[in-house]
Design an enzyme around this catalytic site. Structure first.
Site, mmCIF file in Angstrom:
data_model
loop_
_atom_site.group_PDB
_atom_site.id
_atom_site.type_symbol
_atom_site.label_atom_id
_atom_site.label_comp_id
_atom_site.label_asym_id
_atom_site.label_seq_id
_atom_site.Cartn_x
_atom_site.Cartn_y
_atom_site.Cartn_z
ATOM 1 N N TYR A 171 47.339 45.370 39.720
ATOM 2 C CA TYR A 171 45.704 45.270 40.517
ATOM 3 C C TYR A 171 45.430 44.425 40.605
ATOM 4 O O TYR A 171 45.105 43.787 42.361
ATOM 5 C CB TYR A 171 45.002 45.114 39.315
ATOM 6 C CG TYR A 171 43.229 45.394 39.058
ATOM 7 C CD1 TYR A 171 42.657 46.295 39.610
ATOM 8 C CD2 TYR A 171 42.747 43.688 39.321
ATOM 9 C CE1 TYR A 171 41.983 46.205 40.130
ATOM 10 C CE2 TYR A 171 41.220 43.686 39.443
ATOM 11 C CZ TYR A 171 41.297 45.002 40.044
ATOM 12 O OH TYR A 171 39.816 45.168 40.163
ATOM 13 N N LYS A 175 44.910 44.190 44.933
ATOM 14 C CA LYS A 175 43.154 43.158 45.224
ATOM 15 C C LYS A 175 43.946 41.770 46.666
ATOM 16 O O LYS A 175 43.334 42.217 47.497
ATOM 17 C CB LYS A 175 42.718 42.300 44.631
ATOM 18 C CG LYS A 175 42.094 44.000 43.236
ATOM 19 C CD LYS A 175 41.348 44.836 43.742
ATOM 20 C CE LYS A 175 40.700 45.582 43.192
ATOM 21 N NZ LYS A 175 39.626 46.728 44.128
#
Ligand code: NDP
Length: 264
Positions: A171, A175
């Site tokens: 994740y 990002k």
């Protein structure tokens, strides 16, 4: 009222903050949470909004809410992890509205686990949804946006894209990747009056964070100077600002909306 400054005294300047009248926007992950709040806010500011995600029933509900408030919106089924679905949705939105001027890449997932145990599929699915999906959808909509010579691309990244987070290598990488994508596109597209920015939420109460247990939640809030979680509406306000004419000279920026959790 006069502020003694010609920029602020411009007859239209006070409305520019949120005036998106006549603009066409597309928001991914608009079926719930932050994406839904962004779609509602852009519609409230006057934009016609294409809401895209996989869950058709939830999209229809959000569209109905916008229409009931006098706004204009339509739902489009989209799986950002599928290139085929991205191409089909981009085509459908262009066929319906002729262009997309404001693109909000918000769809995102988590598949948390420590790196040692992370399966290749945990990595691939998060990267393809959160990062590759944003790239492919942007690419699919770029030609009409370039012809339009005006555009706003806003990517929803995260505080962990800057800080990293144990259990979120996939994740956080996705990002952080979005921040690099944002800044590269900002440089490529600036000459056509297309700005590209990111919004980096901190800890926002949505379905994504509802899975956290109470202890983790308390520990997160203890790190937030403002002493509380954020709301989806607070992210939506930041997105609406970046989409507005008032943000015309802001590009390649990552706007933290995190209650002071990280001051960068
Ligand atoms: P939610 O889980 O509530 O919503 C996620 C949205 O993404 C849903 O609308 C979902 O729609 C959509 N989505 C997921 N996978 C796909 C896919 N393959 N194709 C299309 N749409 C998809 O999360 P949030 O609202 O909290 O998160 C929104 C964004 O904000 C995410 O990018 C997240 O990473 C980011 N963010 C959130 C934070 C928070 O604290 N909540 C903090 C920092 C960033 P559907 O299932 O219908 O497809």
């Amino acid at each position: 009222m006069s502020f003694g400054n010609k920029e602020f005294d411009h007859p239209e300047s006070r409305d520019h903050m949120t005036d998106l009248k006549g603009r066409i926007a597309l928001v991914t992950g608009a079926s719930q949470g932050i994406g839904r709040a962004v779609a509602l806010e852009l519609a409230r500011a006057g934009a016609t909004v294409a809401l895209a995600a996989r869950n058709e029933a939830k999209l229809a509900e959000a569209v109905a809410e916008i229409e009931a408030a006098g706004g204009q919106a339509a739902a489009f089924t989209l799986d950002v992890a599928s290139e085929e679905s991205i191409k089909a949705a981009a085509k459908a939105v262009i066929e319906r509205f002729g262009k997309v001027e404001i693109l909000v890449n918000n769809a995102g997932i988590t598949r948390d686990t420590l790196a040692l145990r992370m399966k290749r599929d945990d990595w691939e699915s998060v990267l393809s949804t959160n990062l590759t999906g944003a790239f492919l959808l942007t690419q699919a909509l770029l030609s009409p946006m370039l012809r339009n010579r005006w555009g706003r691309i806003i990517n929803i990244t995260s505080v962990v894209g800057r800080t990293g987070q144990a259990g979120q290598a996939n994740y956080a990488a996705s990002k952080a990747g979005l921040i690099g994508l944002t800044r590269s596109l900002a440089r490529e597209l600036a000459s056509r009056s297309i700005t590209v920015n990111a919004v980096a939420p901190g800890y926002i109460e949505t379905a994504m964070t509802a899975v956290l247990d109470e202890k983790v939640r308390e520990a997160m809030i203890a790190q937030i100077p403002l002493g509380r979680a954020g709301t989806d509406a607070e992210i939506a306000h930041a997105v609406a600002f970046l989409a507005s004419e008032n943000a015309a000279y802001i590009t390649g920026h990552v706007l933290d909306v995190n209650g002071g959790m990280l001051m960068s």
